[in-house]
Design a protein around this motif. Sequence first.
Motif, PDB file in Angstrom:
ATOM      1  N   ASN A   1     -74.714   0.080  -5.599  1.00  0.00           N
ATOM      2  CA  ASN A   1     -75.436  -0.683  -4.598  1.00  0.00           C
ATOM      3  C   ASN A   1     -74.416  -1.649  -4.018  1.00  0.00           C
ATOM      4  O   ASN A   1     -73.708  -2.328  -4.766  1.00  0.00           O
ATOM      5  N   LEU A   2     -74.314  -1.698  -2.702  1.00  0.00           N
ATOM      6  CA  LEU A   2     -73.308  -2.520  -2.043  1.00  0.00           C
ATOM      7  C   LEU A   2     -73.974  -3.506  -1.096  1.00  0.00           C
ATOM      8  O   LEU A   2     -75.110  -3.306  -0.669  1.00  0.00           O
ATOM      9  N   ARG A   3     -73.240  -4.542  -0.742  1.00  0.00           N
ATOM     10  CA  ARG A   3     -73.739  -5.552   0.188  1.00  0.00           C
ATOM     11  C   ARG A   3     -72.548  -6.035   1.009  1.00  0.00           C
ATOM     12  O   ARG A   3     -71.484  -6.306   0.475  1.00  0.00           O
ATOM     13  N   CYS A   4     -72.760  -6.162   2.336  1.00  0.00           N
ATOM     14  CA  CYS A   4     -71.685  -6.653   3.204  1.00  0.00           C
ATOM     15  C   CYS A   4     -71.767  -8.171   3.303  1.00  0.00           C
ATOM     16  O   CYS A   4     -72.730  -8.785   2.839  1.00  0.00           O
ATOM     17  N   GLN A   5     -70.770  -8.766   3.952  1.00  0.00           N
ATOM     18  CA  GLN A   5     -70.720 -10.224   4.077  1.00  0.00           C
ATOM     19  C   GLN A   5     -71.907 -10.796   4.841  1.00  0.00           C
ATOM     20  O   GLN A   5     -72.231 -11.961   4.711  1.00  0.00           O
ATOM     21  N   ARG A   6     -72.563  -9.944   5.650  1.00  0.00           N
ATOM     22  CA  ARG A   6     -73.724 -10.407   6.413  1.00  0.00           C
ATOM     23  C   ARG A   6     -75.038 -10.190   5.663  1.00  0.00           C
ATOM     24  O   ARG A   6     -76.108 -10.432   6.195  1.00  0.00           O
ATOM     25  N   GLY A   7     -74.942  -9.672   4.437  1.00  0.00           N
ATOM     26  CA  GLY A   7     -76.127  -9.524   3.605  1.00  0.00           C
ATOM     27  C   GLY A   7     -76.841  -8.188   3.716  1.00  0.00           C
ATOM     28  O   GLY A   7     -77.884  -8.009   3.111  1.00  0.00           O
TER      29      GLY A   7
ATOM     30  N   SER B   1     -69.051  -3.919   9.064  1.00  0.00           N
ATOM     31  CA  SER B   1     -68.151  -4.828   8.361  1.00  0.00           C
ATOM     32  C   SER B   1     -67.511  -4.122   7.163  1.00  0.00           C
ATOM     33  O   SER B   1     -68.173  -3.407   6.421  1.00  0.00           O
ATOM     34  N   SER B   2     -66.207  -4.352   6.982  1.00  0.00           N
ATOM     35  CA  SER B   2     -65.535  -3.786   5.808  1.00  0.00           C
ATOM     36  C   SER B   2     -65.392  -4.834   4.707  1.00  0.00           C
ATOM     37  O   SER B   2     -64.738  -4.587   3.704  1.00  0.00           O
ATOM     38  N   GLU B   3     -66.014  -5.995   4.899  1.00  0.00           N
ATOM     39  CA  GLU B   3     -66.075  -7.011   3.848  1.00  0.00           C
ATOM     40  C   GLU B   3     -67.291  -6.673   2.989  1.00  0.00           C
ATOM     41  O   GLU B   3     -68.400  -7.132   3.247  1.00  0.00           O
ATOM     42  N   VAL B   4     -67.053  -5.848   1.970  1.00  0.00           N
ATOM     43  CA  VAL B   4     -68.133  -5.281   1.164  1.00  0.00           C
ATOM     44  C   VAL B   4     -67.883  -5.594  -0.301  1.00  0.00           C
ATOM     45  O   VAL B   4     -66.740  -5.619  -0.750  1.00  0.00           O
ATOM     46  N   GLU B   5     -68.965  -5.843  -1.024  1.00  0.00           N
ATOM     47  CA  GLU B   5     -68.841  -6.034  -2.469  1.00  0.00           C
ATOM     48  C   GLU B   5     -69.985  -5.322  -3.169  1.00  0.00           C
ATOM     49  O   GLU B   5     -71.011  -5.024  -2.563  1.00  0.00           O
TER      50      GLU B   5
END
Length: 154
Positions: free
Chosen positions: A5-11, A40-44
Motif C-alpha cells: 500500500n503506497l501513499r504520495c506526498q499529497r496523500g 508525484s514520484s514522492e511516494v512512501e
Amino acid sequence: MIHYNLRCQRGHAFESWFQNSSAYEDQEKRKLVSCPVCGSSEVERAIMAPQIVSGKGREAATPAPAPAADPPPSTQLMMAQERELRAKLKELRDHIVKNADNVGERFPTEARKMHYGDIEHRPIYGEASPEEARSLIDEGVEVTPLPVLPDDRN
C-alpha cells in the motif's frame, strides 16, 4: 511478489505489486514509482496490517472482513480511466494484429533486414527478448512493444 500500500506526498493512497522489497526500494530511489492520481514520484509505503501465519500448518489466518463501502470518488475515476486506457490499448493492439504480419521469433531478423534495406518495408510484429529489443533500439531500428493486458494471459 510483494504487495505494498503506497501513499504520495499529497496523500493519495494506491497499491502496487513488486518482485520483492529490493525491487520496490530500487524503483523508488530511481523515482520510477509514481502516484496514478497526481503523478508525484514522492511516494512512501503506507502502514499495512501483516498477514499472520500459524506455526503449525502454515495456513494464513483469515483477516477480518473489511466493511463494505463504495470506493472514494478519486478511486472510481481512476478505475474508469484505467478501463478506458485498457480499451484503447486493446484497440491499438487489435489494429496492429489485423494489419501487420506476425513473423514470430523472426522479428529481430526481419526488422533488421527492413532497417538496412535488404527487404521491403512492411508492418510486422513478433517476439523479441528484452536483450534483442535493446539491441535493435541501439542499432536505430524503430520498435515498439505491443501492450499485453491481463485479459490476454488466460
